[in-house]
Design a protein around this motif. Sequence first.
Motif: not given
Length: 269
Positions: A119-122, A165-170
């Motif tokens: 998540d820090a990256l994506g 996981a909710d923050l991840l870039d789709p």
Amino acid sequence: QSRSNARKEGMTGITFKDVAGLGTTVDELQEVVAFLKDPTRFNTVGAKPPKGLLLEGPPGCGKTLIAKAVAGEADVPFYSMSGSEFVEIIVGVGAARVRDLFKRARVNAPCLIFVDEIDALGSKRAPAMMQGNEEREQTLNQLLTEMDGFTPDTGVIFIGATNRADLLDPALLRPGRFDRKVMVKRPNTDGRAEVLRVHAKKVKLSKDVDLDQLARDLPGLSGAELVNVINEAALMALRRGAQPTDDEGITLVDIYNAVDRILQGVERS
Ligand code: ATP
């Protein structure tokens, strides 16, 4: 056998025996182990091999551990990077590191690539011109390009880990990327007892210590916190003067003192 390989580059020497209290999560990963052991077997029946999966769960509950155990069970090298390493550093450095990592993995396939704190990256791309954004985007794009460059039969598995996981870039979750989600939950009472048992094997416990009772007394603790309790209790025993020849070992009092120290954040002298 994998333990004897532990010193070879990238071999973890960790197996599912080291992972406690994650029952069905381990079952879900058996297919990945089977694939890494024999990537061509999937082709023979035309099955679609796994490529990437995402481990989701709170910190310290064994995401890294289980990813290492998958590599260890399959006896393949483990390559890892952490998303947080790419925040606020010189633009282009992260992407170069990703290229380098994938280059090493490519020549050593079958293997497993683990991306911790993905998540820090994506994270979903932020509109603000935040410092570090450009670097993050470049690194993420490089990661996606590299992942797409692997055909399913290359024998490379990608495992990502996050507690958000909710923050991840789709883009990360599209088919052929981290498209399968596996939950790694905080252990329940039985799980906590199992974690305590696995780690208690590494220390000398006194007979008065009942690990099932201890597990009931420590609701909500993660695997990492339970390991911390055991380690701190061993230090408590040392501090009160326990000797290597002493057959008592770590007592219940040491353990509850350790719990107090950890939960109350008692200052070290
Ligand atoms: P983070 O999100 O902070 O990276 P994580 O979920 O990846 O955490 P790990 O790094 O795998 O957690 O766990 C830290 C340590 O805690 C492990 O190396 C292991 O010693 C212990 N541990 C955690 N969960 C378990 C478990 N289910 N069984 C055995 N040990 C565990």
